[in-house]
Write a protein that holds these residues in place. Structure first.
Motif, short mmCIF file in Angstrom:
data_model
loop_
_atom_site.label_atom_id
_atom_site.label_comp_id
_atom_site.label_asym_id
_atom_site.label_seq_id
_atom_site.Cartn_x
_atom_site.Cartn_y
_atom_site.Cartn_z
N UNK A 55 44.42 57.73 55.68
CA UNK A 55 45.75 57.16 55.93
C UNK A 55 46.45 56.78 54.63
N UNK A 56 45.86 57.19 53.50
CA UNK A 56 46.54 56.98 52.22
C UNK A 56 46.34 55.62 51.59
N UNK A 57 45.35 54.86 52.04
CA UNK A 57 45.11 53.51 51.50
C UNK A 57 43.73 53.50 50.83
N UNK A 58 43.70 53.23 49.54
CA UNK A 58 42.44 53.23 48.78
C UNK A 58 42.35 51.92 48.00
N UNK A 92 49.57 55.89 49.67
CA UNK A 92 50.34 57.13 49.76
C UNK A 92 51.18 57.05 51.03
N UNK A 93 52.51 56.97 50.88
CA UNK A 93 53.37 56.73 52.05
C UNK A 93 53.35 57.89 53.03
N UNK A 98 54.68 57.53 56.85
CA UNK A 98 56.03 57.04 56.58
C UNK A 98 56.90 58.17 56.02
N UNK A 99 57.06 58.28 54.71
CA UNK A 99 57.93 59.30 54.13
C UNK A 99 57.17 60.03 53.01
N UNK A 100 57.54 61.27 52.69
CA UNK A 100 56.82 62.02 51.66
C UNK A 100 57.21 61.59 50.24
#
Length: 462
Positions: A55-58, A92-93, A98-100
């Motif tokens: 989900x882009x969260x690290x 990472x949105x 959310x948006x690129x």
């Protein structure tokens, strides 16, 4: 696919041009695995870490413990055991739904232990980490930035910018490579903040050319989180042009960076009676704080003060420029991450507000070339820092202190025990800019011998 490849090329080129801010963050296929193979010590957190990464969260934490000892020379045969704990959040949105093209990064640094900053007798800190977040144990926000890519060729970023984020392939990463400040960064840029609020942009006209620039709060520090007074005293502007090259089919790059600031700064050109005022008020972000060492001499040998005293001379602007390159000279076939390479930099400043007139560095680095040790690195580096003729000339001439230039040679070997544990022994030989120092207990001057500093850096990725 074309858009993804364009973004990857942009990031790759930027990595040798400007300090990396919030950017796409590489993650392993899984954070799990046994203790010897997993990417980080704490593993997958019961599956939660893999889910977050998708989900882009690290969220990461890295701890570096760096015991060092002056084995001979310097001001004192002392020991220190400084350490940094770095906590980093990347978002990472696009992966978050959310948006690129949007990337957020938050990084804090906490320090602990004791340094050898004063004991070495050197003006340039023998360990860059000693200044993070300050020269005494503390905690601060090193970075909080947002980056937005608007196309395959253009992006903007803003926030509190980490201006010393590692960017180069062969040197400049103080967490894994060289420790000495002069080898890690060109000290002609001594006036550039370590961390400051600012805004920047990057442009990639082709795969081989990167143009970047940013404007920072000239007063920024890692400990200063007050946005309300940012830019009150002026700006620090940086522009960079980076060219990728491939002589003999081997990767390399050349870079030119220019810095300019309109902040009113205390000039180095002063009447001798104002020297004490200069040392007490001037701040050089990338040099720690050389004032106290020289102030000891002033305390014992005060300069006759004018009555009334002259106002401090000021400089309304300062500038610096640095040319640098990195170049692999050998690589095993088909493996772009391994090989032997060299680096070089030369920097110059106006020398009026900046105590550093010229800076040089040169070195050789091996990455993954030791037989049977594909993840180990080693490096041999040299740096020279030449001081401005205007830097406390009264003290230099009256007491024959030297302060012409300072040299360092550093050798390190980073042994990767596991993907999450590294042990890096190192040796530094520091020929200090000062010829002698004042001994208050004697009292009197004593010669300052070349310092030999042995140390080890233990890095743990949690």
């Amino acid at each position: 696919m074309k858009k993804t490849l364009g973004l990857g090329a942009l990031i790759s080129a930027l990595g040798t041009s400007m300090p990396l801010q919030a950017m796409p963050y590489d993650t392993p296929d899984t954070w799990g695995g046994d203790l010897e193979s997993r990417a980080r010590l704490t593993g997958n957190w019961g599956g939660a870490r893999d889910d977050m990464a998708k989900k882009g969260v690290v969220l990461d934490m890295d701890v570096y413990w760096m015991p060092q000892k002056i084995t001979s020379g310097g001001r004192d045969s002392a020991s220190g055991d400084w350490g940094n704990a770095i906590l980093t959040l990347n978002v990472d949105t696009q992966k978050l739904g959310l948006w690129p093209g949007g990337f957020f990064k938050l990084q804090t640094v906490t320090s602990f232990g004791d340094t050898l900053l004063k004991e070495t007798g050197a003006i340039v800190p023998a360990n860059l980490s000693w200044m993070l977040p300050t020269i005494t144990p503390d905690t601060g926000v090193q970075e909080i930035t947002y980056t937005q890519f608007l196309s395959q060729h253009f992006g903007v970023f803003l926030g509190k910018i980490n201006a010393i984020a590692p960017t180069n392939v062969l040197h400049g990463d103080y967490t894994t490579g060289f420790q000495n400040t002069g080898i890690n960064m060109p000290l002609a840029l001594a006036m550039v903040p370590l961390s400051a609020y600012g805004i920047g942009a990057l442009y990639l006209p082709s795969h081989d050319v990167t143009l970047a620039g940013m404007v920072l709060d000239a007063n920024g520090t890692i400990k200063n989180d007050n946005l309300s007074n940012a830019f009150d005293d002026g700006i620090m502007a940086l522009a960079s042009a980076d060219l990728k090259i491939r002589p003999w089919g081997l990767p390399g790059h050349q870079n030119l960076t220019v810095a300019w600031s309109n902040k009113d700064r205390t000039s180095l050109v002063q009447d001798p009676s104002n020297i004490a005022g200069l040392l007490l008020t001037a701040h050089f972000p990338r040099l720690g704080n050389p004032g106290p060492i020289l102030s000891e001499i002033l305390d014992a040998h005060p300069v006759a003060a004018k009555i009334p005293p002259d106002p401090l001379n000021k400089e309304s602007e300062t500038w610096a420029a640095v040319y640098s390159f990195e170049q692999f000279v050998w690589q095993p076939a088909g493996d772009p991450k391994r090989g032997i390479g060299t680096f070089f930099s030369v920097g110059v400043s106006d020398g009026k507000a900046n105590p550093i007139r010229y800076s040089y560095s040169l070195g050789l680095v091996g990455k993954g070339v030791v037989p049977g040790r594909p993840n180990d690195d080693f490096g041999l580096g040299w740096a020279r820092t030449e001081f401005s003729d205007h830097f406390v000339p009264y003290l230099r001439d009256r007491f024959n202190l030297g302060l012409d230039h300072e040299d360092v040679v550093e050798l390190y070997y980073k042994a990767s025990i596991t993907p999450w544990l590294s042990i890096t022994p190192s040796l530094q030989v520091v020929s200090q800019g000062l010829n002698k120092v004042f001994n208050a207990s004697a009292p009197g001057f004593e010669d300052l011998d070349t310092a030999y500093i042995a140390g080890v850096r233990v890095g743990v990725r949690f």
